[in-house]
Write an enzyme that holds these catalytic residues in place. Structure first.
Site, PDB file in Angstrom:
ATOM      1  N   LYS A   5      -6.447  -0.531  47.398  1.00  0.00           N
ATOM      2  CA  LYS A   5      -6.967  -1.556  46.515  1.00  0.00           C
ATOM      3  C   LYS A   5      -6.175  -2.147  45.571  1.00  0.00           C
ATOM      4  O   LYS A   5      -5.121  -1.431  45.241  1.00  0.00           O
ATOM      5  CB  LYS A   5      -8.373  -1.060  45.927  1.00  0.00           C
ATOM      6  CG  LYS A   5      -9.588  -1.057  47.146  1.00  0.00           C
ATOM      7  CD  LYS A   5     -11.085  -0.760  46.418  1.00  0.00           C
ATOM      8  CE  LYS A   5     -11.857  -0.588  47.418  1.00  0.00           C
ATOM      9  NZ  LYS A   5     -13.474  -0.475  46.974  1.00  0.00           N
TER      10      LYS A   5
ATOM     11  N   TYR B  67     -17.068  -8.358  52.178  1.00  0.00           N
ATOM     12  CA  TYR B  67     -18.253  -7.571  51.586  1.00  0.00           C
ATOM     13  C   TYR B  67     -19.460  -8.287  51.611  1.00  0.00           C
ATOM     14  O   TYR B  67     -20.552  -7.899  50.793  1.00  0.00           O
ATOM     15  CB  TYR B  67     -17.560  -7.495  50.110  1.00  0.00           C
ATOM     16  CG  TYR B  67     -16.742  -6.256  49.868  1.00  0.00           C
ATOM     17  CD1 TYR B  67     -17.132  -4.820  50.054  1.00  0.00           C
ATOM     18  CD2 TYR B  67     -15.579  -6.731  49.453  1.00  0.00           C
ATOM     19  CE1 TYR B  67     -16.058  -3.926  50.024  1.00  0.00           C
ATOM     20  CE2 TYR B  67     -14.543  -5.663  49.323  1.00  0.00           C
ATOM     21  CZ  TYR B  67     -14.835  -4.175  49.445  1.00  0.00           C
ATOM     22  OH  TYR B  67     -14.086  -3.078  49.276  1.00  0.00           O
TER      23      TYR B  67
ATOM     24  N   ASN C 121     -11.889   1.390  42.321  1.00  0.00           N
ATOM     25  CA  ASN C 121     -11.923   2.775  42.866  1.00  0.00           C
ATOM     26  C   ASN C 121     -10.718   3.301  43.891  1.00  0.00           C
ATOM     27  O   ASN C 121     -11.038   3.959  44.726  1.00  0.00           O
ATOM     28  CB  ASN C 121     -13.192   3.168  43.341  1.00  0.00           C
ATOM     29  CG  ASN C 121     -13.893   2.396  44.523  1.00  0.00           C
ATOM     30  OD1 ASN C 121     -13.037   1.509  44.883  1.00  0.00           O
ATOM     31  ND2 ASN C 121     -14.696   2.759  45.040  1.00  0.00           N
TER      32      ASN C 121
ATOM     33  N   HIS D 187     -10.867   1.978  49.975  1.00  0.00           N
ATOM     34  CA  HIS D 187     -11.849   1.780  50.706  1.00  0.00           C
ATOM     35  C   HIS D 187     -11.488   2.782  52.310  1.00  0.00           C
ATOM     36  O   HIS D 187     -10.604   2.696  52.605  1.00  0.00           O
ATOM     37  CB  HIS D 187     -12.188   0.187  50.971  1.00  0.00           C
ATOM     38  CG  HIS D 187     -13.114  -0.094  52.028  1.00  0.00           C
ATOM     39  ND1 HIS D 187     -14.602  -0.255  51.802  1.00  0.00           N
ATOM     40  CD2 HIS D 187     -13.328  -0.074  53.437  1.00  0.00           C
ATOM     41  CE1 HIS D 187     -15.014  -0.317  52.869  1.00  0.00           C
ATOM     42  NE2 HIS D 187     -14.149  -0.540  53.719  1.00  0.00           N
TER      43      HIS D 187
ATOM     44  N   GLU E 283     -14.349  -3.790  60.734  1.00  0.00           N
ATOM     45  CA  GLU E 283     -13.384  -4.021  59.753  1.00  0.00           C
ATOM     46  C   GLU E 283     -11.939  -4.079  60.190  1.00  0.00           C
ATOM     47  O   GLU E 283     -11.262  -4.763  59.831  1.00  0.00           O
ATOM     48  CB  GLU E 283     -13.547  -2.891  58.757  1.00  0.00           C
ATOM     49  CG  GLU E 283     -15.014  -2.865  57.924  1.00  0.00           C
ATOM     50  CD  GLU E 283     -15.229  -1.585  57.093  1.00  0.00           C
ATOM     51  OE1 GLU E 283     -16.273  -1.798  56.419  1.00  0.00           O
ATOM     52  OE2 GLU E 283     -14.569  -0.588  57.052  1.00  0.00           O
TER      53      GLU E 283
HETATM   54  P1  CMP Z   1     -16.109   0.022  48.849  1.00  0.00           P
HETATM   55  O1  CMP Z   1     -15.995   1.514  49.385  1.00  0.00           O
HETATM   56  O2  CMP Z   1     -14.894  -0.732  49.090  1.00  0.00           O
HETATM   57  O3  CMP Z   1     -17.515  -0.362  49.146  1.00  0.00           O
HETATM   58  C1  CMP Z   1     -18.165  -1.375  48.073  1.00  0.00           C
HETATM   59  C2  CMP Z   1     -17.329  -1.516  46.868  1.00  0.00           C
HETATM   60  O4  CMP Z   1     -18.116  -2.108  45.796  1.00  0.00           O
HETATM   61  C3  CMP Z   1     -17.171  -0.076  46.442  1.00  0.00           C
HETATM   62  O5  CMP Z   1     -15.916   0.507  47.277  1.00  0.00           O
HETATM   63  C4  CMP Z   1     -16.761  -0.329  44.891  1.00  0.00           C
HETATM   64  O6  CMP Z   1     -15.282  -1.001  44.867  1.00  0.00           O
HETATM   65  C5  CMP Z   1     -17.602  -1.442  44.674  1.00  0.00           C
HETATM   66  N1  CMP Z   1     -18.839  -0.737  44.105  1.00  0.00           N
HETATM   67  C6  CMP Z   1     -20.132   0.030  44.782  1.00  0.00           C
HETATM   68  N2  CMP Z   1     -20.838   0.229  43.698  1.00  0.00           N
HETATM   69  C7  CMP Z   1     -20.624  -0.228  42.652  1.00  0.00           C
HETATM   70  C8  CMP Z   1     -21.332  -0.288  41.389  1.00  0.00           C
HETATM   71  N3  CMP Z   1     -22.617   0.162  41.081  1.00  0.00           N
HETATM   72  N4  CMP Z   1     -20.627  -0.942  40.392  1.00  0.00           N
HETATM   73  C9  CMP Z   1     -19.532  -1.481  40.620  1.00  0.00           C
HETATM   74  N5  CMP Z   1     -18.830  -1.697  41.764  1.00  0.00           N
HETATM   75  C10 CMP Z   1     -19.277  -0.898  42.889  1.00  0.00           C
END
Ligand code: CMP
Length: 141
Positions: free
Chosen positions: A9, A49, A112, A115, A126
């Site tokens: 990311k 998303y 984070n 993904h 995906e």
């Molecule tokens: P990802 O695995 O890409 O799937 C959905 C994404 O939404 C997740 O990683 C985070 O980047 C984001 N995400 C999921 N939960 C939260 C949350 N509670 N607050 C902010 N971002 C979130």
């Protein structure tokens, strides 16, 4: 053999963590069989998303995912979906197990770093979202 879909990311690309993250995936038996760098449009991020539309984190998530380039990859290996999720750690880095990518590199639950697909159905969707069959170089999974 199984395939999964992975994203490095914007927060991780911006901090020069591409090599470190790919090294961890490869060290854990995952092979990169397709990869490209791209900068998502808002429309692409919203569509990718779409399942989270309506949740309070959706809009900031879309804005973050278009904030800089990403690396999208197809990973192949035994139990690739579960293995990738194990190596990544859980979504919230403060809860991720020691030694996982998110525990070591992620900045927040949103930023984070990586993904990974959560099921065979998500992996198929995906992968097809970003890659055509002839862009994937591994043996058939
Ligand atoms: P990802 O695995 O890409 O799937 C959905 C994404 O939404 C997740 O990683 C985070 O980047 C984001 N995400 C999921 N939960 C939260 C949350 N509670 N607050 C902010 N971002 C979130």
């Amino acid at each position: 053999m199984e395939r999964t879909f992975s994203i490095i990311k914007p927060d991780a690309v911006q901090r020069n963590l591409i090599g470190a993250i790919l090294q961890r995936l490869e060290n854990n038996g995952l092979t990169v069989v397709a990869a490209k760098m791209l900068h998502l449009s808002a429309q692409q991020a919203e569509e990718f998303y779409a399942e989270h539309k309506g949740r309070d984190f959706y809009e900031p998530l879309v804005n973050y995912m278009i904030s800089g380039p990403i690396i999208v990859q197809v990973l192949q290996g035994e139990n690739a979906i579960a293995k990738n999720r194990e190596v990544m750690g859980v979504t919230d880095p403060s809860k991720a197990a020691q030694g996982t990518i998110r525990a070591d590199y992620a900045l927040s639950v949103r930023e984070n770093s990586v993904h990974g697909s959560d099921s065979p159905e998500s992996a198929a969707r995906e992968i097809a979202f970003f890659f055509t069959d002839n862009e994937i170089c591994g043996r058939n999974a």
